[in-house]
Write a protein that holds these residues in place. Structure first.
Motif, PDB file in Angstrom:
ATOM      1  N   GLU A   1      -3.711  -1.064  -9.156  1.00 37.30           N
ATOM      2  CA  GLU A   1      -4.883  -0.109  -9.051  1.00 37.30           C
ATOM      3  C   GLU A   1      -4.340   1.190  -8.915  1.00 37.30           C
ATOM      4  O   GLU A   1      -5.398   2.092  -9.019  1.00 37.30           O
ATOM      5  N   ARG A   2      -3.309   1.548  -8.187  1.00 36.55           N
ATOM      6  CA  ARG A   2      -3.040   2.777  -7.976  1.00 36.55           C
ATOM      7  C   ARG A   2      -1.699   3.261  -8.908  1.00 36.55           C
ATOM      8  O   ARG A   2      -1.065   4.169  -8.565  1.00 36.55           O
TER       9      ARG A   2
ATOM     10  N   GLU B   1       0.737  -1.169   0.009  1.00 36.52           N
ATOM     11  CA  GLU B   1      -0.049   0.151   0.149  1.00 36.52           C
ATOM     12  C   GLU B   1       0.816   1.417  -0.160  1.00 36.52           C
ATOM     13  O   GLU B   1       0.381   2.414  -0.827  1.00 36.52           O
TER      14      GLU B   1
ATOM     15  N   ASP C   1       2.885   5.402  -2.588  1.00 44.96           N
ATOM     16  CA  ASP C   1       3.075   6.899  -2.105  1.00 44.96           C
ATOM     17  C   ASP C   1       4.678   7.478  -1.705  1.00 44.96           C
ATOM     18  O   ASP C   1       4.833   8.611  -1.537  1.00 44.96           O
TER      19      ASP C   1
END
Length: 286
Positions: free
Chosen positions: A226-227, A202, A206
């Motif tokens: 997905e990101r 996750e 970032d």
């Protein structure tokens, strides 16, 4: 020959410690495009690593060629080789010649057997992220089997700095490899590799300036796409193995062997891997 077989249903790499049996089996027969290798060492990887196996688990080997198929070029009996191939928890293995490369001359069989799947994973992930000169690279789980190779390969590809996450007890090990241990990333990096899964998957997107340069190879890492990140499954590649062998023979790829165990202690080897406390690699020696 002696070989390990998986005797309980479930993960093809034998996630259950009770699901192994040491058996006497016929030597494998080779096809025209295969070589028969006397296995001197077989690398151990986390359950589920790589594509599914047959009855004999294992994905890494280093050994000596004892027979060649009629169509094989580039290998002769007596050659020392290493490969990412199926069914390597055995005294002999029949593998496609296209998946093998000559063993790094400066490494032992045990050290060479530790490289194929983990080394290919690290190299292919870093290349997928476009790692190059001047990059700042973050490696999650940098003290593990794939991670400790990724740190060194990133340097070889030209990275200016390599940051690594690991348990505090492994921080000095990371420094020896050329990485800077970190708990948190102070600012976005150029490349992030998720080799751990979970929260690292996750956070990887970032932690990079460009989401496309975040790559996951971990179980469940598909969701990184997905990101805008990338999920990578390693593939056998003899050219990449030759590249890694050259790096090792230049003294630029260190193999940290956490432990060597005899083939009969395969259950203990996998329990070590599953503990998450391994620094580098575990290998089996038939």
């Amino acid at each position: 020959m002696k070989a390990i077989t998986v005797t309980e249903p479930g993960d093809a790499d034998g996630a259950s410690a009770a699901g192994y049996s040491l058996r006497d089996l016929p030597d494998p027969q080779i096809d025209p495009d295969q070589i028969l290798v006397e296995v001197r060492a077989a690398g151990v990887n986390p359950p589920g690593s790589g594509p599914g196996n047959g009855d004999i688990p294992g994905w890494d080997l280093a050994g000596v060629v004892v027979a060649t198929g009629a169509n094989v070029e580039g290998f002769v009996v007596g050659d020392e080789v290493y490969a990412c191939a199926r069914s390597t928890y055995a005294e002999r293995a029949a593998i496609a010649a296209r998946d093998a490369a000559h063993k790094p001359a400066g490494l032992s069989f045990a050290e060479a057997a530790a490289i194929p799947l983990a080394g290919l994973t690290a190299l292919q992930a870093l290349r997928a992220a476009g790692t190059g000169e001047g990059d700042v690279v973050l490696v999650h789980d940098a003290a593990g089997g794939v991670g400790h190779f990724a740190v060194q390969i990133a340097r070889a590809l030209g990275a200016e700095r390599v940051l690594g996450t690991a348990a505090e007890a492994d921080h000095e090990f990371l420094r020896e490899l050329g990485a800077e241990p970190v708990q948190q990333v102070p600012e976005p990096v150029d490349v992030a590799l998720d080799l751990h899964g979970g929260a690292a998957t996750e956070s990887a997107v970032d932690e990079v300036k460009d989401p496309a340069r975040a790559v996951s190879t971990a179980a469940g890492g598909e969701r990184i796409a997905e990101r805008g990140g990338r999920f990578l499954e390693p593939r056998p590649d003899a050219g990449d193995l030759r590249w890694l062998a050259d790096l090792a023979d230049q003294g630029r790829l260190r193999v940290n062997l956490h432990r060597e165990l005899p083939l009969a202690e395969v259950a203990d080897a996998h329990q070590l891997i599953e503990s998450g406390l391994v620094r580098g690699k575990v290998v089996l020696t038939p």
